[in-house]
Write a protein that holds these residues in place. Structure first.
Motif, PDB file in Angstrom:
ATOM      1  N   LEU A   9       0.826  -1.206   0.000  1.00  0.00           N
ATOM      2  CA  LEU A   9       0.000   0.000   0.000  1.00  0.00           C
ATOM      3  C   LEU A   9       0.862   1.258   0.000  1.00  0.00           C
ATOM      4  CD1 LEU A   9      -2.745  -1.152   2.522  1.00  0.00           C
ATOM      5  CD2 LEU A   9      -3.016  -0.839   0.054  1.00  0.00           C
ATOM      6  N   LEU A  12       1.545   2.654  -3.434  1.00  0.00           N
ATOM      7  CA  LEU A  12       0.445   3.210  -4.229  1.00  0.00           C
ATOM      8  C   LEU A  12       0.435   4.736  -4.154  1.00  0.00           C
ATOM      9  CD1 LEU A  12      -2.374   0.693  -3.252  1.00  0.00           C
ATOM     10  CD2 LEU A  12      -0.957   0.698  -5.310  1.00  0.00           C
ATOM     11  N   TYR A  14      -0.802   8.545  -3.586  1.00  0.00           N
ATOM     12  CA  TYR A  14      -1.680   9.170  -2.604  1.00  0.00           C
ATOM     13  C   TYR A  14      -1.633  10.681  -2.761  1.00  0.00           C
ATOM     14  CZ  TYR A  14       2.722   9.954  -0.173  1.00  0.00           C
ATOM     15  OH  TYR A  14       4.001  10.335   0.137  1.00  0.00           O
ATOM     16  N   PHE A  32      -5.413   7.646  -0.275  1.00  0.00           N
ATOM     17  CA  PHE A  32      -5.072   6.940  -1.502  1.00  0.00           C
ATOM     18  C   PHE A  32      -5.820   7.563  -2.669  1.00  0.00           C
ATOM     19  CE2 PHE A  32      -4.298   3.250   1.400  1.00  0.00           C
ATOM     20  CZ  PHE A  32      -2.958   3.122   1.129  1.00  0.00           C
ATOM     21  N   ASN A  36      -7.295   1.686  -7.150  1.00  0.00           N
ATOM     22  CA  ASN A  36      -6.460   0.598  -6.672  1.00  0.00           C
ATOM     23  C   ASN A  36      -7.325  -0.642  -6.522  1.00  0.00           C
ATOM     24  OD1 ASN A  36      -4.250   2.393  -6.303  1.00  0.00           O
ATOM     25  ND2 ASN A  36      -5.179   3.081  -4.401  1.00  0.00           N
ATOM     26  N   CYS A  37      -6.714  -1.807  -6.656  1.00  0.00           N
ATOM     27  CA  CYS A  37      -7.452  -3.045  -6.401  1.00  0.00           C
ATOM     28  C   CYS A  37      -6.476  -4.154  -6.055  1.00  0.00           C
ATOM     29  CB  CYS A  37      -8.331  -3.444  -7.585  1.00  0.00           C
ATOM     30  SG  CYS A  37      -7.462  -4.110  -9.003  1.00  0.00           S
ATOM     31  N   ILE A  59     -11.663  -1.798  -0.673  1.00  0.00           N
ATOM     32  CA  ILE A  59     -10.890  -2.054  -1.892  1.00  0.00           C
ATOM     33  C   ILE A  59     -11.527  -3.202  -2.676  1.00  0.00           C
ATOM     34  CG2 ILE A  59      -9.236  -3.685  -0.868  1.00  0.00           C
ATOM     35  CD1 ILE A  59      -7.072  -2.165  -2.593  1.00  0.00           C
ATOM     36  N   ARG A  89      -6.621   0.662 -13.078  1.00  0.00           N
ATOM     37  CA  ARG A  89      -6.265   0.554 -11.663  1.00  0.00           C
ATOM     38  C   ARG A  89      -4.820   0.108 -11.449  1.00  0.00           C
ATOM     39  NH1 ARG A  89     -10.841  -0.102  -8.114  1.00  0.00           N
ATOM     40  NH2 ARG A  89     -12.777   0.077  -9.277  1.00  0.00           N
ATOM     41  N   LYS A  90      -4.296   0.422 -10.266  1.00  0.00           N
ATOM     42  CA  LYS A  90      -3.047  -0.159  -9.784  1.00  0.00           C
ATOM     43  C   LYS A  90      -3.437  -1.494  -9.146  1.00  0.00           C
ATOM     44  CE  LYS A  90      -0.500   3.721 -10.149  1.00  0.00           C
ATOM     45  NZ  LYS A  90      -1.157   4.339 -11.242  1.00  0.00           N
ATOM     46  N   LEU A  92      -2.553  -4.848  -6.769  1.00  0.00           N
ATOM     47  CA  LEU A  92      -1.767  -5.579  -5.784  1.00  0.00           C
ATOM     48  C   LEU A  92      -2.059  -7.062  -6.025  1.00  0.00           C
ATOM     49  CD1 LEU A  92      -2.491  -3.413  -2.611  1.00  0.00           C
ATOM     50  CD2 LEU A  92      -0.402  -3.437  -3.975  1.00  0.00           C
TER      51      LEU A  92
END
Length: 166
Positions: A9, A12, A14, A32, A36-37, A59, A89-90, A92
Motif C-alpha cells: 500500500l 500506491l 496518494y 489513496f 487501486n485493487c 478495496i 487501476r493499480k 496488488l
C-alpha cells in the motif's frame, strides 16, 4: 501478511488531505488516489485478502485460479474475475509462495489481456526463490515484487496449512 500488504500500500499513489478526528482536531494526512485493487491468485493468495481488507475495507478484489499440470508443470488458467475497469487501476497481486514463478507469470499474462500494464502491478509475496523472482523479472521487467524472504527453498503447501485442509 499484514506487513507485506502495508508495504504494498505504501507503493500506491496518494494525495495529501486534512483529516478531522472524532474529537474535532485537524490532522494533515494522506488519502489513496482512486483506482487501486487487489487480485488474489486462488487458493493461497486468498489468505492475504484479510490483511488487505484490514487496511482498506472497501478495496475491490479480483480473483484468478491457475493450476499447474501435475506432469508438465505448465500453469493453466481456469477462472478470472476482475473489476470491469481493472485496466485503469493499480493492482496488488497476492500470492504468498513464489517458487518457480510460472503461476505468477500466467496471472500477469491474463492481466495484460485485460489491458493492465505490468508497470502498475505490485506482486505481494511472503516467500520467494531467487529463480522465481528472476523468471518473473525476465518476462515482465516493469513489475514490482515485494517479499519478506528470498531463499532457494520455498515452503510448500501454504494454502493447505493456512486453511487447515491437510
Amino acid at each position: 501478511i499484514r506487513l507485506v500488504v502495508e508495504e504494498g500500500l505504501n507503493q500506491l499513489p496518494y494525495t495529501e488531505c486534512t483529516v478531522t478526528t472524532p474529537t474535532g482536531h485537524k490532522y494533515e494526512g494522506v488519502r489513496f488516489e482512486k483506482g487501486n485493487c487487489g487480485v488474489s491468485i486462488m487458493r493461497s493468495g486468498e489468505a492475504m485478502e484479510q490483511g488487505l481488507r484490514d487496511c482498506c475495507r472497501s478495496i475491490r478484489i479480483g480473483k484468478i485460479l491457475i493450476q499447474s499440470d501435475e506432469e508438465t508443470q505448465r500453469a493453466k488458467v481456469y477462472y478470472a474475475k476482475f473489476p470491469p475497469d481493472i485496466y485503469r487501476r493499480k493492482v496488488l497481486l497476492m500470492y504468498p509462495i513464489l517458487s518457480t514463478g510460472n503461476t505468477v507469470i500466467e496471472a500477469v499474462k491474463v492481466l495484460v489481456e485485460y489491458c493492465v500494464q505490468p508497470s502498475v502491478i505490485i506482486l505481494l509475496s511472503l516467500f520467494s526463490t531467487p529463480h522465481g523472482a528472476k523468471s518473473i523479472i525476465q518476462e515482465f521487467p516493469e513489475i514490482t515484487i515485494l517479499t519478506t524472504e528470498v531463499h532457494p527453498v520455498a515452503p510448500t503447501h501454504f494454502g493447505q496449512k493456512y486453511f487447515g485442509t491437510d
